[in-house]
Structure formats: C-alpha cells, structure tokens
Design an enzyme around this catalytic site. Structure first.
Site, PDB file in Angstrom:
ATOM      1  N   LYS A 228      56.588  -8.153  95.596  1.00  7.01           N
ATOM      2  CA  LYS A 228      56.947  -9.339  94.802  1.00  7.01           C
ATOM      3  C   LYS A 228      58.259  -9.155  94.049  1.00  7.01           C
ATOM      4  O   LYS A 228      58.745  -8.047  93.862  1.00  7.01           O
ATOM      5  CB  LYS A 228      55.802  -9.689  93.844  1.00  7.01           C
ATOM      6  CG  LYS A 228      54.646 -10.368  94.589  1.00  7.01           C
ATOM      7  CD  LYS A 228      53.623 -10.968  93.672  1.00  7.01           C
ATOM      8  CE  LYS A 228      52.537 -11.660  94.517  1.00  7.01           C
ATOM      9  NZ  LYS A 228      51.373 -12.029  93.728  1.00  7.01           N
TER      10      LYS A 228
ATOM     11  N   ARG B  37      45.662  -5.987  96.533  1.00 12.09           N
ATOM     12  CA  ARG B  37      46.057  -6.846  97.663  1.00 12.09           C
ATOM     13  C   ARG B  37      47.474  -6.462  98.068  1.00 12.09           C
ATOM     14  O   ARG B  37      48.395  -6.540  97.250  1.00 12.09           O
ATOM     15  CB  ARG B  37      45.998  -8.307  97.214  1.00 12.09           C
ATOM     16  CG  ARG B  37      46.326  -9.326  98.271  1.00 12.09           C
ATOM     17  CD  ARG B  37      46.249 -10.739  97.692  1.00 12.09           C
ATOM     18  NE  ARG B  37      46.515 -11.731  98.719  1.00 12.09           N
ATOM     19  CZ  ARG B  37      47.741 -12.117  99.065  1.00 12.09           C
ATOM     20  NH1 ARG B  37      48.816 -11.611  98.475  1.00 12.09           N
ATOM     21  NH2 ARG B  37      47.893 -13.031 100.021  1.00 12.09           N
TER      22      ARG B  37
HETATM   23  C1  9MG Z   1      47.595 -15.524  97.936  1.00  9.21           C
HETATM   24  N1  9MG Z   1      48.160 -14.650  96.933  1.00  9.21           N
HETATM   25  C2  9MG Z   1      49.475 -14.323  96.786  1.00  9.21           C
HETATM   26  N2  9MG Z   1      49.625 -13.513  95.726  1.00  9.21           N
HETATM   27  C3  9MG Z   1      48.392 -13.317  95.207  1.00  9.21           C
HETATM   28  C4  9MG Z   1      47.892 -12.594  94.119  1.00  9.21           C
HETATM   29  O1  9MG Z   1      48.694 -11.926  93.309  1.00  9.21           O
HETATM   30  N3  9MG Z   1      46.578 -12.613  93.875  1.00  9.21           N
HETATM   31  C5  9MG Z   1      45.742 -13.332  94.679  1.00  9.21           C
HETATM   32  N4  9MG Z   1      44.431 -13.322  94.375  1.00  9.21           N
HETATM   33  N5  9MG Z   1      46.156 -14.043  95.729  1.00  9.21           N
HETATM   34  C6  9MG Z   1      47.455 -14.040  95.978  1.00  9.21           C
END
Ligand code: 9MG
Length: 266
Positions: free
Chosen positions: A212, A246
């Site tokens: 990010k 994630r």
């Molecule tokens: C779909 N998506 C993109 N970034 C995300 C994040 O930081 N958290 C979650 N739960 N979904 C995300």
C-alpha cells in the site's frame, strides 16, 4: 481462529486493482496463483472481483458474480484453504455463502443494502468488518479525524453491535482498522502504533497493508518495491496482536511469521 497468526493471500480477479490488476482475470491463471499461494503456506485466500482503490470504477452485480463465483467454486473443490470473499454486495454475499465460502470480507462493514440480513441468514459464515471513512472513490480526498484510533475503534464496535443485534454470533466476527481507506499516512501510522488497542478487543484483528501507499510514502518506492516495508508492518502487527495478515506476498510473509512464531514458542 487459531492464536497463531494466519496469512491470507490476495486473489484479485479484476482488470484494475492497484498492484495486480489484470493478472488473474482468467480462471486458469487465477487457479494457478491460488495454488501457488496455498503451496507457499496461505491458510486463507481472499477473492475480490471489484477494485477498491481510490477512483476505481464501480461494476454491476452480474459482472462481480461472474468474476468471483467460478473461482470460489473451483478453489472450494480443489484446494485445502479457507475462502474469503471480498465484496460489499448482498447478492455476491448470498451466492458465496451457497458455495460454502468461509468468510465475507466487506470493506463497507455490511452497511450496503440488504447485506446485514443476507449474512445474518447464515449461521456460520465469518465476517470481516473493516473501517472506511467516506466511500472508495473519494476517500483519499481529505480524510479527517480528531482522534483516529478512538474513532476507528468506536466505528468498529458500533458495527459489531449492529451484527450482534442482528443475531450474528460474536465468534463469527473479525475487525480491521482499514489501512489506507480514508486515511493519511499519519493516520495509518497511528493506527499501527496503537494496534494493540484493537487487539485487546474480543475479536480477531485482520490487517491489510500489502504494497500500500503508506509503504510507498515512507520508502519512496513504487508498488512492486514495497515487499520489505510490508514485511516490517506485518511483523509489527503480529507482535501487537494481529491474527490475520492479508497480503499479495504470501511466501515471504509466511516465512517472516514463522520466525516470529518460533520466538513466541521458545
Ligand atoms: C479488499 N481490501 C483491500 N485492502 C483491504 C484491507 O486493508 N482490509 C480488508 N479487510 N480488505 C481489504
């Protein structure tokens, strides 16, 4: 969810996601990538059919269904992994539940039309409630908070309460501060610095920071050179109580967390 942090690999079946847009739109390439992530140690795969990056175009329900459902079905049939579906649309939630998905990951925290009642109709599907200020298209225009940590926490607890009131069991809920969603770099850093306040709540915490812009801003690096920064954030987050990471970079994250876990296990 186990106390050992788990890794969730990102599978974007979209033409326009910020880091991997267009790479996995065909079922065969999506499955190849899913297999690679599972072999690398992902316990979860998060399948998304609509980009949530600022300025991304919205798509119809039918397009999102057509992108996501075949992938959910094939992964369920072929791979030993838990399936999360990244969607804010009730119809996609409903069809994913029918295909035995394990979790709905909703960046709108079930605020969309009919979402709450759709997921409440299932007694098992897990739900990730993420904080987002504003709406995806414009969220980065002028994010503002008086106290970002308190406000994000208050929001998540209010969404949790709405779920509990709808009859959803607390054990099904996961919370996520929503890094990069209506936040400046400073807001993101404060949320990470005080992540243990979220982890102290009785819900597992998921974080998504992979590649990010907060990493890009700190390191002045483009999207494909943010792995080291992402690993630093993942390790910091796990150390402060995050239970689900994630990420696009499954192999590297799994290895980093194995090292952290070895320390905790000593
Ligand atoms: C779909 N998506 C993109 N970034 C995300 C994040 O930081 N958290 C979650 N739960 N979904 C995300």
């Amino acid at each position: 969810m186990s106390n050992i942090p788990q890794v969730m690999g990102i599978l974007n079946v979209t033409p326009d996601s910020f880091s991997d847009g267009g790479k996995f739109v065909h079922l065969a390439t999506a499955m190849r990538h899913a297999r690679q992530m599972v072999n690398a140690g992902a316990q979860w795969i998060d399948i998304g059919g609509e980009s949530s990056r600022p300025g991304a175009l919205t798509i119809s329900e039918q397009i999102e269904l057509d992108r996501i459902l075949p992938v959910v079905e094939k992964i369920r049939a072929e791979l030993p992994v838990q399936i999360s579906v990244d969607t804010s649309k009730a119809s996609v939630m409903r069809e994913s539940i029918k295909l035995n998905a394990d979790m709905i990951n909703d960046i709108m925290a079930l605020r969309g039309e009919h979402c709450l009642e759709t997921v409440a109709a299932s007694s098992t599907i897990r739900l990730c409630l993420m904080h987002l200020q504003g709406e995806p298209r414009t969220m980065q225009e002028n994010p503002h908070y008086d106290n970002v940590v308190q406000e994000v926490k208050d929001f998540l607890l209010a969404r949790v309460q709405t779920c509990l009131d709808a009859g959803i069991a607390a054990e099904r809920l996961v919370i996520d501060p929503g890094f990069g969603f209506g936040k400046t770099l400073h807001h993101n850093l404060l949320l990470m610095k005080y992540l243990s306040e979220f982890a102290a709540l009785p819900y597992p915490v998921l974080i998504g920071v992979s590649r990010k812009s907060m990493i890009g801003k700190i390191l002045d690096k483009p999207v494909h050179k943010r792995l080291h920064g992402g690993l630093a954030l993942a390790v910091f987050a796990v150390n402060h109580g995050a239970q689900l990471i994630r990420t696009h970079d499954v192999a590297a994250t799994v290895e980093a967390l194995k090292v952290v876990n070895a320390i905790y296990a000593a």
